[in-house]
Design a protein around this motif. Structure first.
Motif, short mmCIF file in Angstrom:
data_model
loop_
_atom_site.label_atom_id
_atom_site.label_comp_id
_atom_site.label_asym_id
_atom_site.label_seq_id
_atom_site.Cartn_x
_atom_site.Cartn_y
_atom_site.Cartn_z
N THR A 342 22.67 -34.68 20.12
CA THR A 342 21.72 -35.53 20.86
C THR A 342 20.75 -34.64 21.65
OG1 THR A 342 23.23 -35.68 22.75
CG2 THR A 342 23.40 -37.40 21.06
N GLU A 343 19.52 -35.06 21.74
CA GLU A 343 18.49 -34.28 22.47
C GLU A 343 18.64 -34.48 23.98
OE1 GLU A 343 14.71 -35.42 20.98
OE2 GLU A 343 14.97 -34.40 19.05
N ASP A 344 18.41 -33.34 24.70
CA ASP A 344 18.49 -33.37 26.17
C ASP A 344 17.23 -32.70 26.73
OD1 ASP A 344 19.10 -33.37 28.83
OD2 ASP A 344 21.07 -32.41 28.58
N PRO A 345 16.33 -33.48 27.32
CA PRO A 345 15.08 -32.89 27.84
C PRO A 345 15.28 -31.98 29.06
CG PRO A 345 15.22 -35.20 28.41
CD PRO A 345 16.39 -34.91 27.52
N SER A 346 16.49 -32.04 29.64
CA SER A 346 16.73 -31.18 30.81
C SER A 346 17.11 -29.76 30.43
CB SER A 346 17.84 -31.78 31.68
OG SER A 346 19.07 -31.82 30.98
N LEU A 347 17.41 -29.55 29.20
CA LEU A 347 17.77 -28.23 28.72
C LEU A 347 16.57 -27.57 28.07
CD1 LEU A 347 21.27 -28.95 27.08
CD2 LEU A 347 20.80 -27.99 29.35
N LEU A 348 16.50 -26.23 28.26
CA LEU A 348 15.40 -25.49 27.65
C LEU A 348 15.52 -25.56 26.14
CD1 LEU A 348 15.30 -22.32 29.92
CD2 LEU A 348 13.69 -24.23 29.92
N LYS A 349 14.41 -25.53 25.52
CA LYS A 349 14.38 -25.57 24.05
C LYS A 349 15.17 -24.39 23.50
CE LYS A 349 10.75 -26.95 21.77
NZ LYS A 349 9.37 -26.97 21.18
N GLY A 350 16.01 -24.69 22.54
CA GLY A 350 16.87 -23.68 21.95
C GLY A 350 18.24 -23.64 22.58
N THR A 351 18.44 -24.44 23.63
CA THR A 351 19.74 -24.47 24.30
C THR A 351 20.55 -25.64 23.77
OG1 THR A 351 18.76 -23.49 26.29
CG2 THR A 351 20.90 -24.61 26.52
N GLU A 352 21.84 -25.43 23.45
CA GLU A 352 22.76 -26.48 22.99
C GLU A 352 23.99 -26.48 23.89
OE1 GLU A 352 23.76 -25.94 18.92
OE2 GLU A 352 21.76 -26.45 18.17
N VAL A 353 24.35 -27.64 24.31
CA VAL A 353 25.51 -27.80 25.18
C VAL A 353 26.51 -28.70 24.47
CG1 VAL A 353 26.35 -28.62 27.41
CG2 VAL A 353 24.10 -27.50 27.23
N VAL A 354 27.77 -28.25 24.32
CA VAL A 354 28.82 -29.03 23.66
C VAL A 354 29.51 -29.88 24.72
CG1 VAL A 354 30.95 -28.97 22.33
CG2 VAL A 354 29.15 -27.28 21.91
#
Length: 488
Positions: A342-354
């Motif tokens: 799922t996309e998260d606009p609070s994270l910098l582009k290229g960052t993935e959080v599990v």
């Protein structure tokens, strides 16, 4: 005298004495009669028609029939003689003596029969025919009716379903006889002779009622009709071989009009192959299993046969016994998990959080292993079950644009620092699990710098950005062993 007159009145009208006497074709002596006073030709002088003018339809039985017709002979006609005056019939006057009675008249020659013949010959033929015709018709009717009555009566033997009796009938054929006796027959009943057969005296008529038979012959059910009274008679009538056969009821059992259910299994030859041997048995078994048991063969465990055990054994059939051995094999295999991003606009582009780590599932499959007569067969899938379902991994992907350079931290050797702290691996975690990422952040410091989740789950760019912000705040102190690498 008086009786002669009565005879003359009975047989015909009394002739007129004053009329002329005509003699045609016969001699004079044939017309001479004897009156009460001697020979007198004027007493009977009725006119006689000559033969040939009419047809005589009546002739008394005592007159001989002849075809002789005499030739007419002219005969001289004598002068008529006046008859003597008859005595007066008035009673005598009082005081006078009655005259002596006349002496009895002597019968004329020929007797009474001759007089009757002459009187009958004087009659007109039409009146005689009219008088005798009704009598002749009555006699003919009575004679013909008696003859027809005797001819139409017949003595026949009637047997209805085994019950025999003798009766008299006027029926012309078998159908009329059955209707007359009230015998009803159906489509399955047997009549001998046929319905339209003509009856004569002494004939025998038999009626046998049909009976429904629900017959199961060698496993095949069907409904048939029979006129037999017993089971043995029905089997013989249907041509069923009863020797050595199994019957569901006694052969002597009677079959009523309502019918009967009968199971018949004839004797059959069945060949059985088992354990390398061949056995042939004669049996009336209902199933293959029973035939195998009669052959002395025992089935054990998973043993089976080449045909279903519950099927009906046919004559000449060969059954193979299969000795089956083996067991089961259970195999387990992992079920891979799915990843949902799922996309998260609070994270910098290229960052993935599990957010949720995935976990594989577990599937258990059971196979059947068989050996038939010592030969191993291919494993057969018996069943499959899921022991543990897989858990889906949930990942948030950053869409926030990358930050610009951090003032005061540019131009430093951040690659050398990362190599010293984590060997240059973004997802590295120390043995205690406290520090993670390129620069070995703890979760508290990472969150204070604006990071989300765990530092090792962020991209390398974001980790470097957060490290630069930490350097601006505290310098090389967060990395006491590797901080000096920044200035090389």
């Amino acid at each position: 005298m008086e009786s002669d007159r009565r005879s003359a009145r009975f047989w015909g009208p009394e002739p007129d004495p004053s009329g002329p006497l005509e003699r045609v074709g016969v001699s004079t002596s044939q017309y001479e009669t004897y009156g009460p006073y001697g020979r007198d030709a004027s007493v009977h002088t009725a006119e006689t028609l000559p033969y040939g003018l009419y047809q005589d339809t009546y002739r008394p039985g005592y007159e001989a029939e002849t075809s002789f017709v005499p030739e007419p002979v002219p005969v001289p006609v004598p002068e008529p003689v006046a008859p003597p005056p008859l005595p007066r019939q008035t009673p005598p006057a009082p005081g006078t003596v009655s005259p002596e009675p006349a002496p009895p008249r002597t019968p004329a020659p020929g007797g009474r029969a001759a007089r009757r013949r002459r009187a009958r010959s004087a009659e007109r033929p039409e009146s005689a025919v009219r008088r005798l015709l009704p009598q002749a018709l009555v006699v003919a009717f009575l004679a013909g009716g008696t003859t027809a009555f005797v001819a139409q009566d017949k003595a026949v033997e009637l047997s209805v379903d085994g019950r025999q009796r003798t009766l008299h009938t006027f029926a012309d054929d078998v159908s009329e006889l059955l209707a007359e006796q009230g015998v009803r027959v159906g489509a399955h009943d047997v009549i001998a002779p046929a319905r339209d057969a003509t009856l004569t005296s002494g004939d025998e008529v038999a009626v046998r009622y049909g009976r429904p038979l629900r017959l199961t012959l060698d496993g095949r059910p069907r409904e048939v009709w029979t006129t037999a009274h017993t089971v043995a008679g029905a089997l013989d009538q249907l041509g069923v071989r009863a020797e050595g056969a199994y019957l569901s009821t006694s052969r002597s059992r009677s079959i009523g009009r309502a019918g009967l259910a009968l199971d018949v299994r004839t004797e059959r030859a069945v060949t059985i192959l088992a354990d390398g041997r061949t056995r042939t048995v004669r049996t009336n078994a209902a199933t293959v299993r029973e035939a195998i048991e009669e052959a002395g063969i025992t089935l054990r465990g998973q043993d089976t046969t080449s045909v279903p055990l519950d099927s009906f054994p046919r004559d000449g059939q060969t059954v193979t016994v299969l000795r089956v051995t083996g067991g089961r094999e259970v195999r387990e295999e992992q079920i891979p998990f799915q990843v949902r991003r799922t996309e998260d606009p609070s994270l910098l582009k290229g960052t993935e959080v599990v957010d949720q780590a995935g976990r594989p599932g577990l599937r258990r499959t059971t196979y059947l292993l068989r050996s038939v007569n010592g030969v191993r067969q291919k494993p057969r899938l018996l069943r499959t079950e899921v022991v543990r379902a897989p858990r889906t991994q949930v990942v948030r992907v950053g869409t926030k644009p990358r930050p610009v350079a951090v003032a005061g931290a540019e131009g430093l050797n951040w690659q050398a620092l990362a190599a010293c702290e984590s060997g240059g691996r973004p997802h590295a975690v120390d043995a205690s699990g406290t520090y993670g990422g390129l620069y070995q952040f703890d979760n508290r410091t990472w969150h204070a710098l604006g990071g989300k989740g765990r530092p090792q789950d962020a991209s390398a760019e974001e980790q470097t950005y957060r490290a630069k912000k930490l350097y601006v705040r505290q310098g090389t102190a967060p990395w006491p062993h590797c901080g000096s690498r920044l200035h090389k």
